[in-house]
Design a protein around this motif. Structure first.
Motif, PDB file in Angstrom:
ATOM      1  N   PHE A  74      39.851 -28.339 -19.731  1.00  8.80           N
ATOM      2  CA  PHE A  74      38.552 -27.936 -18.622  1.00  8.80           C
ATOM      3  C   PHE A  74      37.242 -28.991 -19.074  1.00  8.80           C
ATOM      4  CE2 PHE A  74      41.169 -24.068 -17.649  1.00  8.80           C
ATOM      5  CZ  PHE A  74      41.602 -25.166 -16.349  1.00  8.80           C
ATOM      6  N   ASN A  75      36.883 -29.900 -17.934  1.00  4.96           N
ATOM      7  CA  ASN A  75      35.583 -31.079 -18.441  1.00  4.96           C
ATOM      8  C   ASN A  75      34.864 -30.741 -17.497  1.00  4.96           C
ATOM      9  OD1 ASN A  75      37.280 -32.460 -16.515  1.00  4.96           O
ATOM     10  ND2 ASN A  75      37.260 -34.037 -18.259  1.00  4.96           N
ATOM     11  N   LYS A  76      34.850 -29.802 -16.331  1.00  5.36           N
ATOM     12  CA  LYS A  76      33.548 -29.928 -15.560  1.00  5.36           C
ATOM     13  C   LYS A  76      33.897 -27.852 -15.579  1.00  5.36           C
ATOM     14  CE  LYS A  76      33.547 -30.308 -11.277  1.00  5.36           C
ATOM     15  NZ  LYS A  76      33.639 -30.147 -10.572  1.00  5.36           N
ATOM     16  N   ILE A  77      32.566 -27.855 -14.770  1.00  7.94           N
ATOM     17  CA  ILE A  77      32.664 -26.181 -14.766  1.00  7.94           C
ATOM     18  C   ILE A  77      31.727 -25.840 -13.561  1.00  7.94           C
ATOM     19  CG2 ILE A  77      31.099 -25.422 -16.876  1.00  7.94           C
ATOM     20  CD1 ILE A  77      32.683 -22.830 -16.930  1.00  7.94           C
ATOM     21  N   ARG A  78      31.971 -25.556 -12.836  1.00  9.12           N
ATOM     22  CA  ARG A  78      30.922 -24.610 -11.399  1.00  9.12           C
ATOM     23  C   ARG A  78      30.390 -23.568 -12.553  1.00  9.12           C
ATOM     24  NH1 ARG A  78      30.501 -27.342  -6.989  1.00  9.12           N
ATOM     25  NH2 ARG A  78      30.456 -25.585  -6.078  1.00  9.12           N
ATOM     26  N   MET A  79      29.223 -23.451 -11.871  1.00  7.65           N
ATOM     27  CA  MET A  79      28.936 -22.227 -12.156  1.00  7.65           C
ATOM     28  C   MET A  79      27.134 -22.173 -11.475  1.00  7.65           C
ATOM     29  SD  MET A  79      28.024 -24.301 -15.616  1.00  7.65           S
ATOM     30  CE  MET A  79      26.235 -23.016 -16.919  1.00  7.65           C
ATOM     31  N   CYS A  80      26.779 -20.891 -11.505  1.00  6.09           N
ATOM     32  CA  CYS A  80      25.542 -20.892 -10.520  1.00  6.09           C
ATOM     33  C   CYS A  80      24.691 -20.526 -11.710  1.00  6.09           C
ATOM     34  CB  CYS A  80      26.372 -19.498  -9.972  1.00  6.09           C
ATOM     35  SG  CYS A  80      26.977 -19.760  -8.635  1.00  6.09           S
ATOM     36  N   VAL A  81      23.319 -21.396 -10.735  1.00  6.69           N
ATOM     37  CA  VAL A  81      22.121 -20.419 -11.455  1.00  6.69           C
ATOM     38  C   VAL A  81      22.252 -19.419 -11.438  1.00  6.69           C
ATOM     39  CG1 VAL A  81      18.979 -21.740 -11.936  1.00  6.69           C
ATOM     40  CG2 VAL A  81      20.736 -22.999 -11.729  1.00  6.69           C
ATOM     41  N   PHE A  82      22.085 -18.846 -10.077  1.00  8.23           N
ATOM     42  CA  PHE A  82      21.341 -17.198  -9.253  1.00  8.23           C
ATOM     43  C   PHE A  82      22.750 -16.582  -9.014  1.00  8.23           C
ATOM     44  CE2 PHE A  82      18.527 -19.956  -6.625  1.00  8.23           C
ATOM     45  CZ  PHE A  82      17.396 -19.895  -6.749  1.00  8.23           C
ATOM     46  N   PRO A 129      22.381  -8.730 -14.090  1.00  7.15           N
ATOM     47  CA  PRO A 129      22.301  -9.169 -15.283  1.00  7.15           C
ATOM     48  C   PRO A 129      20.951  -8.601 -15.892  1.00  7.15           C
ATOM     49  CG  PRO A 129      21.398 -10.633 -13.306  1.00  7.15           C
ATOM     50  CD  PRO A 129      22.025  -9.831 -12.455  1.00  7.15           C
ATOM     51  N   ASP A 130      20.847  -9.156 -16.820  1.00  2.00           N
ATOM     52  CA  ASP A 130      19.345  -8.656 -17.784  1.00  2.00           C
ATOM     53  C   ASP A 130      18.646 -10.046 -17.609  1.00  2.00           C
ATOM     54  OD1 ASP A 130      21.189  -7.456 -19.398  1.00  2.00           O
ATOM     55  OD2 ASP A 130      21.384  -8.427 -20.563  1.00  2.00           O
ATOM     56  N   PHE A 131      18.646 -10.548 -17.271  1.00  2.00           N
ATOM     57  CA  PHE A 131      17.666 -12.020 -17.080  1.00  2.00           C
ATOM     58  C   PHE A 131      17.603 -12.135 -15.634  1.00  2.00           C
ATOM     59  CE2 PHE A 131      17.608 -11.770 -21.531  1.00  2.00           C
ATOM     60  CZ  PHE A 131      16.678 -11.108 -21.844  1.00  2.00           C
ATOM     61  N   PHE A 132      16.601 -12.412 -14.847  1.00  2.00           N
ATOM     62  CA  PHE A 132      16.677 -13.668 -13.736  1.00  2.00           C
ATOM     63  C   PHE A 132      15.911 -14.970 -13.868  1.00  2.00           C
ATOM     64  CE2 PHE A 132      17.570  -9.504 -12.572  1.00  2.00           C
ATOM     65  CZ  PHE A 132      18.179  -9.479 -12.205  1.00  2.00           C
ATOM     66  N   PRO A 133      16.070 -15.841 -13.018  1.00  2.00           N
ATOM     67  CA  PRO A 133      15.220 -17.265 -13.108  1.00  2.00           C
ATOM     68  C   PRO A 133      13.611 -17.066 -12.680  1.00  2.00           C
ATOM     69  CG  PRO A 133      17.763 -17.549 -11.799  1.00  2.00           C
ATOM     70  CD  PRO A 133      17.089 -16.026 -12.241  1.00  2.00           C
ATOM     71  N   PHE A 134      13.803 -16.050 -11.995  1.00  2.00           N
ATOM     72  CA  PHE A 134      12.423 -15.959 -11.819  1.00  2.00           C
ATOM     73  C   PHE A 134      11.911 -13.854 -11.883  1.00  2.00           C
ATOM     74  CE2 PHE A 134      13.294 -17.934  -7.578  1.00  2.00           C
ATOM     75  CZ  PHE A 134      11.792 -18.991  -7.855  1.00  2.00           C
ATOM     76  N   ASP A 168      12.748 -16.898 -20.623  1.00  2.00           N
ATOM     77  CA  ASP A 168      14.113 -16.388 -21.259  1.00  2.00           C
ATOM     78  C   ASP A 168      15.431 -16.414 -20.634  1.00  2.00           C
ATOM     79  OD1 ASP A 168      12.833 -15.704 -23.493  1.00  2.00           O
ATOM     80  OD2 ASP A 168      11.791 -13.340 -22.368  1.00  2.00           O
ATOM     81  N   TYR A 169      15.400 -16.296 -19.410  1.00  2.00           N
ATOM     82  CA  TYR A 169      16.703 -16.728 -18.293  1.00  2.00           C
ATOM     83  C   TYR A 169      16.574 -17.974 -18.511  1.00  2.00           C
ATOM     84  CZ  TYR A 169      19.820 -17.932 -14.353  1.00  2.00           C
ATOM     85  OH  TYR A 169      20.741 -18.752 -14.700  1.00  2.00           O
ATOM     86  N   TYR A 182      11.702 -27.107 -10.812  1.00  2.00           N
ATOM     87  CA  TYR A 182      11.242 -26.996 -12.111  1.00  2.00           C
ATOM     88  C   TYR A 182      12.842 -26.931 -12.481  1.00  2.00           C
ATOM     89  CZ  TYR A 182      10.420 -23.224 -15.702  1.00  2.00           C
ATOM     90  OH  TYR A 182      10.050 -22.678 -17.095  1.00  2.00           O
ATOM     91  N   ILE A 183      14.188 -27.083 -12.379  1.00  2.00           N
ATOM     92  CA  ILE A 183      15.297 -26.597 -12.627  1.00  2.00           C
ATOM     93  C   ILE A 183      15.507 -27.972 -13.360  1.00  2.00           C
ATOM     94  CG2 ILE A 183      16.256 -26.702 -10.615  1.00  2.00           C
ATOM     95  CD1 ILE A 183      17.733 -24.396 -11.977  1.00  2.00           C
ATOM     96  N   ILE A 184      14.817 -28.899 -12.546  1.00  2.00           N
ATOM     97  CA  ILE A 184      14.879 -30.603 -12.745  1.00  2.00           C
ATOM     98  C   ILE A 184      14.237 -30.852 -13.763  1.00  2.00           C
ATOM     99  CG2 ILE A 184      14.884 -32.914 -11.742  1.00  2.00           C
ATOM    100  CD1 ILE A 184      15.502 -31.308  -9.065  1.00  2.00           C
ATOM    101  N   ALA A 185      13.296 -30.741 -13.703  1.00  2.00           N
ATOM    102  CA  ALA A 185      11.968 -30.720 -15.168  1.00  2.00           C
ATOM    103  C   ALA A 185      13.436 -30.165 -16.112  1.00  2.00           C
ATOM    104  CB  ALA A 185      11.145 -29.919 -14.729  1.00  2.00           C
ATOM    105  N   ARG A 186      13.545 -28.517 -16.218  1.00  2.00           N
ATOM    106  CA  ARG A 186      13.964 -28.353 -17.562  1.00  2.00           C
ATOM    107  C   ARG A 186      15.495 -28.631 -18.172  1.00  2.00           C
ATOM    108  NH1 ARG A 186      11.680 -23.082 -19.068  1.00  2.00           N
ATOM    109  NH2 ARG A 186      12.510 -23.297 -20.950  1.00  2.00           N
TER     110      ARG A 186
END
Lengths: 496, 496
Positions: B147-155, B166-171, B187-188, B235-239
């Motif tokens: 696999f050379n691509k993975i679908r994964m969620c921010v939230f 989960p231990d951490f959240f985006p907010f 930290d997230y 924010y996510i684009i800046a990061r």
């Protein structure tokens, strides 16, 4: 002159009454002689057209649908035929005679006597154009098969694995000398009728294909003019309409018949609708335009002369949507064939053919079988009949047995969306998983009654009854293999 | 303050430059501080937004796409940040760094350095929300996968087999006390970024899902208001925008997000389009409305901000039609998962998963993998990652190897309609038969040159080269089993 069918004095209900009249064979009686009889039972009159059967013999056939005395009187532009009259007695149908198949509602077929009919069709397009020995073998194979409908063509077939010239044609002539488009060939029809009657004895409906594209001008039956089409349709209805096991399939793969327009099809449909005193089932079968769901084009089966949907499609998923779209029972009578031909439509496995049957039936539709194994003498079932070699017919018989034990009128249970399910809410559920192989399933049964649950392996043909009785949301452990169904049957109150 | 990323003096082409600036953590710097840098190479200026990373640290990240000296100057509404300036040297990319993936044409992806990229994706929606040990196991599994691509969620994900908190959240906040929708959780993001960088080292694109419906109000990430959505996206684009292996997937199963309208999706797409200096790939993934070909409704991928089609569909047949309809490469990145879950989409066999890959790729599209086996601790690959148990990944690797040996830019060969075929006319043909099992096939090769022919068993992973060379219409005897492909490669003139 053939003597097979006489002027009966007693005919069973939905049997075939035939009146033979001697006349003149001078000129072209097919074209020149108009012949009709009025059949009367009490206040009701049904008109049936007669036809010329060669050798100076004219015939009028009739299928009575009501017990009691029927009288008839003949009218004709021929003085020697005009005025013949008589009567016969319509007696009760014999035990295996349930009458013609009718439409019960948007989902169901039914014999005219009220018995449920579920089409389990197969396909042998040109089986009546083969030698007698092969035709007899086909009938023998059918007699021990689950099939109760067969798709078959009036016109011979010019196609891969079926290039042999038949002995007889519906019209007088041959591919060498050409055809006389005004004269039919009674010898051809004698064989066809005999075979349709043999099918009737086996309880098999003849889904008779009136036009098809597998000619390409070799004989020209695919490109007759509108007048000849109409002439042919009226003749065939006069000859065959009184057979109770006839269905009219206007065409196979109609959209491959480049010489015909949609108007031609509509016109032919209306001729059949207007000429058939018995209103046998009518549909039309599509060819191409199936591969792209974004541009799906098929005949508009909502048209009033279409009684049910006859579909070619390799996927059974849309069955339920089509039934809702067209408001008529859906028969996907071509969904690829079990076999190993090079052509895409002719090389699926027995597992897949069986799965398509289960898939279509549990979506509330009906599915057609066909078989296409390469054969040293090119005797391929889908075209010529003969023997069956595949693994699906035994499984199709097993499905038929399961459905024979089920309620007669089941509907697609749309609230159970994740796997196709038919049944009667609160009474019976049959859910099919196809290629899917869940380790377990949760079935939301009604909580106010108890059910017996069976796990059915549709390929191995086993039924495993779970211990105990079940209510409400029920977790069912599954074998984790493909081709499994679940059946839940309510336990009668007396048994609870 | 985290020290993982420094202010580099040398950055390789498409590498990540990061500038860290100390500032004040007073008030709410996420909301109050505007920060931007202009990066300049010769006459060209690229603007990049900065972001607050907590503990008084502000960062600006940048992905240079051109070798040479880049200068930068910072502007901010904070006096202590405003005016910072400097330069760095962009050096050649290392051998494994081919730049971000771009669209080459209506059918093909390509790395920015010109190397062909064929997405072989898998799906682990919530793998970065699991404990570190499990995340490391996922990376280990990926490292030996095709696999050379993975679908994964921010939230995080609130769904069957994935209900753990989960231990951490985006907010900042938690499901108990609620979230502060104006403060992100560095930290997230530190963990997310570390994992995206690990993927980058493995040559895996992160198809990052920005919104998804698997929340249902538990945390509320699926129902933030339009202002918060925009705040989050910038924010996510800046990061993350400066990571070369990022793709933006606006949503998974967007149509299941009942709180969002089509206008919301269009607006979010435009925000991403306008905010991302690097124009990473953008698409959106559909949920329902797939089961009925008569009412197929998906996002209109012709919209200009959509770079490629991201489709959920269980059939690969329409792949080619979709590419023509939308004029963009088609990735069917969800077509059911290999496994045995009770849910319909999660219990197909390895054979079927493999067949869907071959089917989609030989139709000129791309297919995504996922795996959903029941697991004692509910560690299911499609959601949490971990280990792979299925039979398809080895076969997907085999397909990848076959395609790596093929021409980089192949097209669907539409003239060969009966089985999906890709290739380059006159040079290379790869035709796949899936469940079909013809006893033989005829392949119409050009007659003015010679070809070598291989029969490929895609399940058993064998390649059988036929003896001799072939031209013109060529009959190929086949094993008569499902899952076979044929490959024909032209023999170079020198070899003829």
């Amino acid at each position: 002159m053939r003597e097979a069918i006489q002027n009966f004095k007693e005919v069973e209900r939905w049997g075939l009454f035939e009146l033979s009249l001697s006349g003149s064979g001078e000129g072209n009686p097919f074209l020149d002689i108009q012949l009709e009889a009025k059949f009367q039972h009490k206040h009701r009159i049904v008109k049936a057209e007669g036809f010329y059967d060669g050798n100076g013999v004219f015939k009028i056939r009739f299928m009575p649908d009501t017990e009691g005395t029927w009288t008839y009187s003949v009218s004709s532009n021929s003085a020697e035929l005009d005025g013949a009259a008589g009567s016969f007695s319509c007696i009760p149908a014999s035990s295996e005679n349930h009458g013609p198949v009718r439409i019960r509602d948007v989902s169901h077929f039914v014999y005219e006597d009220g018995k449920a009919y579920r089409p389990f069709g197969t396909t042998c397009y040109a089986w009546t154009h083969q030698d007698e020995e092969l035709q007899q073998q086909t009938l023998q194979t059918l007699s021990v098969s689950p099939f109760n409908k067969i798709r078959m063509c009036v016109f011979p077939k010019n196609y891969s694995f079926n290039l042999n010239e038949p002995d007889f044609f519906p019209f007088v002539g041959s591919s060498v000398e050409g055809f006389d488009w005004t004269r039919f060939n009674p010898d051809y029809f004698a064989n066809l009728e005999q075979k349709i009657m043999e099918l009737q004895k086996l309880g098999i409906e003849a889904d008779l294909i009136l036009f098809h594209p597998y000619d390409k001008g070799r004989w020209g039956f695919d490109r007759m003019d509108a007048k000849t089409d109409a002439y042919y349709l009226r003749y065939i209805i006069a000859r065959l309409g009184a057979f109770r096991n006839i269905w009219w399939s206007l065409a196979n793969e109609f959209d491959f018949m480049t010489e015909k327009t949609m108007d031609d099809w509509d016109r032919s449909f209306r001729i059949v609708q207007e000429s058939d005193p018995y209103q046998h089932l009518r549909s039309i079968h599509n060819g191409t335009k199936m591969y792209d769901p974004t541009t799906l084009i098929v005949y508009d089966h909502t048209k009033p002369w279409v009684t049910h949907v006859s579909m070619q499609y390799w996927e059974l998923t849309p069955t339920n949507a089509w039934r809702k779209l067209y408001g008529k029972p859906v028969v996907v009578d071509e969904c690829c064939y079990e076999g190993n031909l090079p052509q895409r439509w002719g090389n699926i496995t027995g597992e897949d053919m069986t799965a398509r049957f289960w898939d279509g039936f549990t979506r509330g539709g009906y599915v057609g079988h066909g078989e296409t194994f390469l054969h040293a003498e090119e005797v391929v079932w889908w075209s010529k009949g003969g023997q069956l070699y595949g693994e699906s017919p035994a499984r199709i018989a097993f499905l038929q047995q399961i459905l024979n034990e089920a309620p007669a009128c089941m509907e697609s249970i749309d609230r159970l969306r994740d796997a196709p399910t038919i049944g009667v809410e609160g009474e019976y559920y049959l859910q099919y998983f196809g290629i899917h192989r869940p380790a377990y399933r949760e079935l939301p049964l009604p909580s106010d009654r108890s059910f017996k649950i069976d796990v059915i392996d549709t390929w191995r043909m086993t039924v495993t009854t779970l211990e105990g009785t079940f209510s409400g949301m029920t977790r069912i452990d599954m074998p984790g293999t493909p081709y499994i169904a679940i059946r839940a049957c309510v336990i009668e109150k007396g048994e609870v």
